[in-house]
Enzyme design. Sequence first.
Site, mmCIF file in Angstrom:
data_model
loop_
_atom_site.group_PDB
_atom_site.id
_atom_site.type_symbol
_atom_site.label_atom_id
_atom_site.label_comp_id
_atom_site.label_asym_id
_atom_site.label_seq_id
_atom_site.Cartn_x
_atom_site.Cartn_y
_atom_site.Cartn_z
ATOM 1 N N GLU A 434 107.998 39.337 117.726
ATOM 2 C CA GLU A 434 106.960 39.622 116.724
ATOM 3 C C GLU A 434 107.608 40.295 115.528
ATOM 4 O O GLU A 434 108.427 41.221 115.685
ATOM 5 C CB GLU A 434 105.880 40.530 117.323
ATOM 6 C CG GLU A 434 104.799 40.959 116.327
ATOM 7 C CD GLU A 434 103.754 41.876 116.972
ATOM 8 O OE1 GLU A 434 103.447 41.663 118.171
ATOM 9 O OE2 GLU A 434 103.264 42.805 116.297
ATOM 10 N N GLU A 439 102.549 46.863 108.257
ATOM 11 C CA GLU A 439 101.437 47.490 108.958
ATOM 12 C C GLU A 439 101.119 48.803 108.253
ATOM 13 O O GLU A 439 102.008 49.484 107.744
ATOM 14 C CB GLU A 439 101.776 47.771 110.418
ATOM 15 C CG GLU A 439 101.788 46.551 111.311
ATOM 16 C CD GLU A 439 101.999 46.935 112.773
ATOM 17 O OE1 GLU A 439 101.042 46.822 113.560
ATOM 18 O OE2 GLU A 439 103.122 47.345 113.109
#
Length: 546
Positions: A434, A439
């Site tokens: 990933e 974020e």
Amino acid sequence: MKNLNIKLNVLIIAVLATFFSCQDDDASIGEIVAPTNLSIEAVIVGQDADNPYGDGSGVVNLYATADNASSYKFLYSTSEVSAPSGQIEALFTNLGVNTYTVTVIAYGTGGLATTATTEVEVLATYSPPEDLIEKLVGDSSKTWRLKSEANGHFGLGPVGGQVPVEWYGAGPEEKVGVGMYDDRFIFNIDGTYTHITNNTNDDPTTDVTGTIFGRDGLVDEIGSGGTVNGADVENLPYDDYTSSYSLIAPGGVETISLNGLSFISYYTGGSHNYQIFDRSVENELLLKTTDGNNEFDWWFILTSEEPSNEEFASVYNNLVWQDEFDVNGAPDPSNWTYDLGTGTDGWGNLELQHYTDRPENVIVEDGMLKITAKAEFFSGSDYTSSRIKSQDLHEFTYGRVEFRAKLPEGGGTWPALWMLGANFEEVGWPNCGEIDVMEHVGNSQNTIHGTLHLPGNSGGNAVSGTTTNPTASSEFHLYSVEWRPGEIIFLVDNEPFFTFDNDGTLPFNSDFFLIINFAMGGNFGGAVDPAFVESTLEVDYVRVYQ
């Protein structure tokens, strides 16, 4: 430049106790007592029969005692140092034998104070080595700045500590916007020191008010204005100034001693003597200074190099896929599909939202993709939002991925722009790998994360880097990743902030697809603000280059 002329005013405070009565009620504030029997002892380091003025270090240990005293302040040379214990180590730096007046203020209950003075005659003989002088001033003058791009460029630890970030170390650019990074510190071979409080002036040699950053209490000592934030004062207006400095070596430790109220980067109070903890790195100095209350050591990494203006050079410049979000309505079905519902265990993170494909939660309008999280009860969840992905529609290996976005805000919000290995249904997560390009969590508003999940490093043990972005929710920024066979580079506004070494043994060498989502709460998002109503993630475009 104009000199910083700040006169030291020693006030002898006399406070009269006044009592007020109202009808039969009496109010008593207790006995107010001024300190008495104030005495000062000065112990010159290295003083003996053969060295009546000390060993030449200029160090004097000062001791004050008084009856009914709760704290003391020492005034000497150009320094002012608070010392609740009544003990300090003072430095006197004028070369040769000089006589100095030391004043002590002893504070008692109710603010009453008593003063006393003494004189000390001290020898200072230190002659700094040529390589230290060359390091600090070059041929004649050198300009330094706080190395804001370095981890731990500004740190905090105990007095006498040997670890620069034992208690706290600022991350890269963490203190943007508080008046710290535009300062410049000029050391000249003639012993003069100039503090430029805003180096972005067209002509930094003229007087101009910039802003500085320092401890609480700064406003009362050297200026007015600014914003008190906890123990700090941010953006205090302050003029450029010129003073002087000395190079000394108390106890054999090379030290920069600034005169008057001069300081470097963060105003700590007291006598501003900066130990040179390390000068082995080219164009860098690692300094530390003890604050005026003798409570903390503050650490600074200085560099004589200006930040690089060189643009990041990508190896991928062929645009192979894009979505400009320029057609109003639902996201283009040839580019995006949806994850719906709550997933397993809140998508594996205990998230609180229910993902939908409703226009209330996801829509393209005004040239933007807008994903809105709402506080509303829906299918058993207290929040709704949306998550779109390019799975089975666009998958690729290596390249540069760019998202231009403005992020939501609010405690518990958790937007993400990321990529997942296309084989995750066959090999599972985190074996598929990933890549979280960006974020952000509203409970840490100014922090941007770039993260990689892989076998052995996933969830809370993922490999991650962070940077600071104080306008993440008020302005659009470019969040991108340069995904190469040998490295993965995370960038904000084309400035790298985290690099990971990739190789053929890792899961980052096969097809991935794109995901854009806006979660609420969960393991990373944290507690949701009870007052949260809604907020929107806006994405201007997504582009992939190979």
